[in-house]
Design a protein around this motif. Structure first.
Motif, PDB file in Angstrom:
ATOM      1  N   VAL A   1     -13.148  81.905 -19.652  1.00  0.00           N
ATOM      2  CA  VAL A   1     -14.032  80.663 -19.908  1.00  0.00           C
ATOM      3  C   VAL A   1     -12.953  79.599 -19.513  1.00  0.00           C
ATOM      4  O   VAL A   1     -11.786  79.395 -19.764  1.00  0.00           O
ATOM      5  N   ALA A   2     -13.685  78.391 -18.834  1.00  0.00           N
ATOM      6  CA  ALA A   2     -12.940  77.401 -18.266  1.00  0.00           C
ATOM      7  C   ALA A   2     -13.790  76.176 -18.925  1.00  0.00           C
ATOM      8  O   ALA A   2     -14.830  76.029 -18.820  1.00  0.00           O
ATOM      9  N   SER A   3     -12.827  74.922 -19.086  1.00  0.00           N
ATOM     10  CA  SER A   3     -13.443  73.780 -19.324  1.00  0.00           C
ATOM     11  C   SER A   3     -12.885  72.501 -18.619  1.00  0.00           C
ATOM     12  O   SER A   3     -11.501  72.560 -18.354  1.00  0.00           O
ATOM     13  N   PHE A   4     -13.642  71.608 -18.594  1.00  0.00           N
ATOM     14  CA  PHE A   4     -13.011  70.084 -17.941  1.00  0.00           C
ATOM     15  C   PHE A   4     -13.999  69.248 -18.074  1.00  0.00           C
ATOM     16  O   PHE A   4     -15.181  69.119 -18.507  1.00  0.00           O
ATOM     17  N   ALA A   5     -13.702  67.952 -17.827  1.00  0.00           N
ATOM     18  CA  ALA A   5     -14.264  66.715 -18.102  1.00  0.00           C
ATOM     19  C   ALA A   5     -14.591  66.131 -16.721  1.00  0.00           C
ATOM     20  O   ALA A   5     -13.576  66.163 -15.787  1.00  0.00           O
ATOM     21  N   MET A   6     -15.703  65.759 -16.456  1.00  0.00           N
ATOM     22  CA  MET A   6     -16.065  65.518 -15.292  1.00  0.00           C
ATOM     23  C   MET A   6     -17.242  64.152 -15.239  1.00  0.00           C
ATOM     24  O   MET A   6     -17.989  64.047 -15.983  1.00  0.00           O
ATOM     25  N   ALA A   7     -17.009  63.168 -14.417  1.00  0.00           N
ATOM     26  CA  ALA A   7     -17.951  61.944 -14.210  1.00  0.00           C
ATOM     27  C   ALA A   7     -19.213  62.258 -13.646  1.00  0.00           C
ATOM     28  O   ALA A   7     -20.377  61.800 -13.826  1.00  0.00           O
ATOM     29  N   ALA A   8     -19.050  63.061 -12.637  1.00  0.00           N
ATOM     30  CA  ALA A   8     -20.486  63.435 -11.623  1.00  0.00           C
ATOM     31  C   ALA A   8     -21.471  63.787 -12.530  1.00  0.00           C
ATOM     32  O   ALA A   8     -21.472  64.737 -13.512  1.00  0.00           O
ATOM     33  N   ALA A   9     -22.560  63.314 -12.388  1.00  0.00           N
ATOM     34  CA  ALA A   9     -23.655  63.700 -13.157  1.00  0.00           C
ATOM     35  C   ALA A   9     -24.719  64.709 -12.139  1.00  0.00           C
ATOM     36  O   ALA A   9     -25.112  64.363 -10.972  1.00  0.00           O
ATOM     37  N   ILE A  10     -24.719  65.901 -12.660  1.00  0.00           N
ATOM     38  CA  ILE A  10     -25.288  67.021 -11.736  1.00  0.00           C
ATOM     39  C   ILE A  10     -26.119  67.893 -12.723  1.00  0.00           C
ATOM     40  O   ILE A  10     -25.366  68.314 -13.949  1.00  0.00           O
ATOM     41  N   PRO A  11     -27.357  68.320 -12.885  1.00  0.00           N
ATOM     42  CA  PRO A  11     -28.244  69.150 -13.794  1.00  0.00           C
ATOM     43  C   PRO A  11     -27.295  70.668 -13.803  1.00  0.00           C
ATOM     44  O   PRO A  11     -26.838  70.997 -12.485  1.00  0.00           O
ATOM     45  N   ALA A  12     -27.115  70.888 -14.849  1.00  0.00           N
ATOM     46  CA  ALA A  12     -26.390  72.355 -14.916  1.00  0.00           C
ATOM     47  C   ALA A  12     -26.858  73.352 -13.994  1.00  0.00           C
ATOM     48  O   ALA A  12     -26.074  74.170 -13.312  1.00  0.00           O
ATOM     49  N   ALA A  13     -27.994  73.462 -13.926  1.00  0.00           N
ATOM     50  CA  ALA A  13     -28.662  74.676 -13.202  1.00  0.00           C
ATOM     51  C   ALA A  13     -28.286  74.590 -11.511  1.00  0.00           C
ATOM     52  O   ALA A  13     -27.996  75.537 -10.784  1.00  0.00           O
ATOM     53  N   ASN A  14     -28.300  73.259 -11.181  1.00  0.00           N
ATOM     54  CA  ASN A  14     -27.875  72.900  -9.778  1.00  0.00           C
ATOM     55  C   ASN A  14     -26.564  73.104  -9.406  1.00  0.00           C
ATOM     56  O   ASN A  14     -26.061  73.960  -8.487  1.00  0.00           O
ATOM     57  N   PHE A  15     -25.866  72.818 -10.590  1.00  0.00           N
ATOM     58  CA  PHE A  15     -24.050  72.788 -10.489  1.00  0.00           C
ATOM     59  C   PHE A  15     -23.890  74.461 -10.417  1.00  0.00           C
ATOM     60  O   PHE A  15     -22.971  74.748  -9.333  1.00  0.00           O
ATOM     61  N   HIS A  16     -24.582  75.188 -11.291  1.00  0.00           N
ATOM     62  CA  HIS A  16     -24.348  76.416 -11.233  1.00  0.00           C
ATOM     63  C   HIS A  16     -24.579  77.321  -9.885  1.00  0.00           C
ATOM     64  O   HIS A  16     -23.578  78.016  -9.409  1.00  0.00           O
ATOM     65  N   ARG A  17     -25.632  77.088  -9.601  1.00  0.00           N
ATOM     66  CA  ARG A  17     -26.182  77.653  -8.174  1.00  0.00           C
ATOM     67  C   ARG A  17     -25.109  77.201  -7.061  1.00  0.00           C
ATOM     68  O   ARG A  17     -24.589  77.972  -6.162  1.00  0.00           O
ATOM     69  N   ALA A  18     -24.586  75.635  -6.939  1.00  0.00           N
ATOM     70  CA  ALA A  18     -23.857  75.364  -5.940  1.00  0.00           C
ATOM     71  C   ALA A  18     -22.344  75.964  -5.933  1.00  0.00           C
ATOM     72  O   ALA A  18     -21.677  76.376  -4.923  1.00  0.00           O
ATOM     73  N   LEU A  19     -21.995  76.042  -7.232  1.00  0.00           N
ATOM     74  CA  LEU A  19     -20.596  76.784  -7.310  1.00  0.00           C
ATOM     75  C   LEU A  19     -20.725  78.004  -6.934  1.00  0.00           C
ATOM     76  O   LEU A  19     -19.710  78.643  -6.249  1.00  0.00           O
ATOM     77  N   ASN A  20     -21.663  78.931  -7.127  1.00  0.00           N
ATOM     78  CA  ASN A  20     -21.675  80.344  -6.405  1.00  0.00           C
ATOM     79  C   ASN A  20     -21.754  80.459  -5.071  1.00  0.00           C
ATOM     80  O   ASN A  20     -21.407  81.191  -4.503  1.00  0.00           O
ATOM     81  N   ARG A  21     -22.383  79.293  -4.717  1.00  0.00           N
ATOM     82  CA  ARG A  21     -22.471  79.202  -3.170  1.00  0.00           C
ATOM     83  C   ARG A  21     -20.966  78.807  -2.486  1.00  0.00           C
ATOM     84  O   ARG A  21     -20.560  79.238  -1.359  1.00  0.00           O
ATOM     85  N   ALA A  22     -20.233  77.904  -3.301  1.00  0.00           N
ATOM     86  CA  ALA A  22     -19.204  77.353  -2.864  1.00  0.00           C
ATOM     87  C   ALA A  22     -17.899  78.315  -3.015  1.00  0.00           C
ATOM     88  O   ALA A  22     -16.999  78.119  -2.436  1.00  0.00           O
ATOM     89  N   LEU A  23     -17.877  79.125  -3.994  1.00  0.00           N
ATOM     90  CA  LEU A  23     -16.874  80.095  -4.247  1.00  0.00           C
ATOM     91  C   LEU A  23     -16.761  81.336  -3.633  1.00  0.00           C
ATOM     92  O   LEU A  23     -18.047  81.849  -3.119  1.00  0.00           O
ATOM     93  N   PRO A  24     -15.713  81.872  -3.411  1.00  0.00           N
ATOM     94  CA  PRO A  24     -15.721  83.234  -2.677  1.00  0.00           C
ATOM     95  C   PRO A  24     -16.394  84.386  -3.535  1.00  0.00           C
ATOM     96  O   PRO A  24     -16.443  84.026  -4.854  1.00  0.00           O
ATOM     97  N   ALA A  25     -17.016  85.471  -3.159  1.00  0.00           N
ATOM     98  CA  ALA A  25     -17.563  86.542  -3.813  1.00  0.00           C
ATOM     99  C   ALA A  25     -16.892  86.943  -4.762  1.00  0.00           C
ATOM    100  O   ALA A  25     -17.266  87.606  -5.893  1.00  0.00           O
ATOM    101  N   SER A  26     -15.488  86.833  -4.606  1.00  0.00           N
ATOM    102  CA  SER A  26     -14.466  87.653  -5.770  1.00  0.00           C
ATOM    103  C   SER A  26     -14.490  86.850  -6.998  1.00  0.00           C
ATOM    104  O   SER A  26     -13.717  87.048  -8.052  1.00  0.00           O
ATOM    105  N   ILE A  27     -15.001  85.559  -7.106  1.00  0.00           N
ATOM    106  CA  ILE A  27     -15.254  84.678  -8.291  1.00  0.00           C
ATOM    107  C   ILE A  27     -16.768  84.428  -8.254  1.00  0.00           C
ATOM    108  O   ILE A  27     -17.391  83.714  -7.530  1.00  0.00           O
ATOM    109  N   ARG A  28     -17.434  84.610  -9.665  1.00  0.00           N
ATOM    110  CA  ARG A  28     -18.772  84.200  -9.699  1.00  0.00           C
ATOM    111  C   ARG A  28     -18.638  83.494 -11.163  1.00  0.00           C
ATOM    112  O   ARG A  28     -18.179  83.861 -12.022  1.00  0.00           O
ATOM    113  N   VAL A  29     -19.398  82.363 -11.222  1.00  0.00           N
ATOM    114  CA  VAL A  29     -19.847  81.465 -12.203  1.00  0.00           C
ATOM    115  C   VAL A  29     -21.037  82.334 -12.881  1.00  0.00           C
ATOM    116  O   VAL A  29     -22.136  82.373 -12.286  1.00  0.00           O
TER     117      VAL A  29
END
Lengths: 276, 276
Positions: A73-101
């Motif tokens: 589990v990771a936590s952080f504070a962020m100013a960017a406003a982005i719907p959680a579902a979009n952020f989730h999909r975008a993270l898995n697109r941006a990350l290598p296959a060896s890390i999945r959100v």
């Protein structure tokens, strides 16, 4: 040019929680290090590519190079406003296959992956077959010499409850110093020099999953740095007859790393889940 | 200083057969190449460290970079006399964990992993879930858009039997030239320029192993270079509705690589077994 990292509680800043799975083999552990590829650094880079904002995700604890996670589990504070579902999909697109959100959620600003944790589960996986398949070898410690499982179970039961686990803490003082207070949870350095090495273990047991797979499962309030690997190394010494199971109590009471057994290899260790 | 490679039939030289499993991710394919880590080269180095003898193991066929094997077969002639069980253990000690020798046996001197093969089985594994776990992603093609499985099954059935598979052969002429006759089996260059691209497929089908895993299983006499990946790429185009299943017959008859679909990624392909 060190960019300012957002603080929880700043106006317009919201808290985020991510649940992560990763194959630790090709990373130099969780924690950001200069000129090394780490989970924390790779995650921060992905978040920055998506939001343009630099954050430093705090893990529930640091995992060593080669250690895997099914539910870090990771936590952080962020100013960017982005719907959680979009952020989730975008993270898995941006990350290598060896890390999945596995999950991404906005959370109360006072949620902290490390400070808010009340329990953690780890597994240590041992492959017992004669020939370890290549697609399994990154995720297990392959060990096919005879082991006295009854003795290992007896030893594992001894650590249940509240104990001083100094005998099973990382002994390298350089390593302890490098583990700065804000980057590592499960470390004696967490609370500074001379901090408590007392931890509570809720359950500790060896399970034969099948004829080829032997798994140590441990559930506790928190763990010292290297604690699970040092426990497993000691249990394996018990299994091989180098240490008697009845010695476990004395090893705990010695409060000295030299009293216990070896550190088991990182590849077999899995952070399974973190409880809040 | 090129060392002499032993020939089968020389006095004092015996034949060897190895069955190998490997994770192809970190190798530049089977075939020895200058300055690249390959399965064939890594195996030759291990044999030399054990016996002091340089041999060039011949595979049942070349696998591309990233392609895995559950049962690749290699053969070679060697003068060194060593009991098979000892050789087997020593090979698994000398090889990296990403290559395992499942069987090692001395065989008749006329056994050849490629020339003696009468059949071969491949699988192509597709992960259908939303998030592909990191410990699976090296071994599958992760693809979670909708697929018309009935159409894919209809297309897969069309290739059963004896056909000219030129439409599914590697189209890169450089690649074909690099595939010298003594290093590649499943290639049109195997028998030189203008060689037959006719092959016999015994079975060809799509199996839903579970909700997350879709597997193409194919069994044939032999395969052209890239043939399975080109078949799968075409079946996936059928599954997505880009090619009608009824077009498969026309694609075969076109005998042209441009008539068929894309080449599916290497990571999902597994050489399952070779028959003699």
């Amino acid at each position: 040019m060190v960019e300012k990292i957002r603080e929880r509680g700043e106006p317009g800043v919201s808290g985020w929680k991510l649940v992560l799975a990763y194959d630790g083999t090709d990373f130099h552990g969780w924690q950001v290090q200069p000129d090394q590829v780490t989970i924390q650094g790779t995650l921060a880079d992905a978040i920055e590519r998506i939001t343009g904002e630099r954050v430093l995700p705090q893990g529930s604890g640091r995992t060593d190079a080669g250690v895997h996670a099914l539910g870090q589990v990771a936590s952080f504070a962020m100013a960017a406003a982005i719907p959680a579902a979009n952020f989730h999909r975008a993270l898995n697109r941006a990350l290598p296959a060896s890390i999945r959100v596995l999950e991404a959620a906005s959370v109360a600003p006072d949620f902290h992956a490390r400070h808010s944790a009340v329990g953690k589960r780890y597994e240590y996986r041992i492959f017992r077959g004669e020939i370890c398949p290549p697609w399994i070898s990154r995720y297990v410690y392959a060990l096919n010499w005879p082991l006295d499982l009854d003795a290992m179970r007896e030893a594992a039961a001894v650590v249940v409850g509240e104990h001083d686990f100094a005998s099973f803490a990382a002994s390298d003082p350089d390593l302890a110093r490098r583990s700065a207070p804000n980057t590592i949870s499960d470390s004696i350095s967490d609370q500074g020099e001379g901090a408590s090495t007392v931890r509570t273990i809720f359950s500790s047991r060896w399970d034969c999953v099948d004829s080829d797979l032997l798994v140590y499962r441990v559930h506790g309030s928190a763990f010292l740095h290297h604690m699970v690997r040092n426990l497993v190394g000691t249990f394996l010494d018990v299994g091989r007859g180098h240490i008697a199971a009845t010695e476990m109590k004395r090893i705990l009471e010695a409060r000295s790393r030299t009293a216990a057994g070896a550190t088991a290899p990182a590849r077999g260790l899995w952070l399974i889940s973190v409880e809040y």
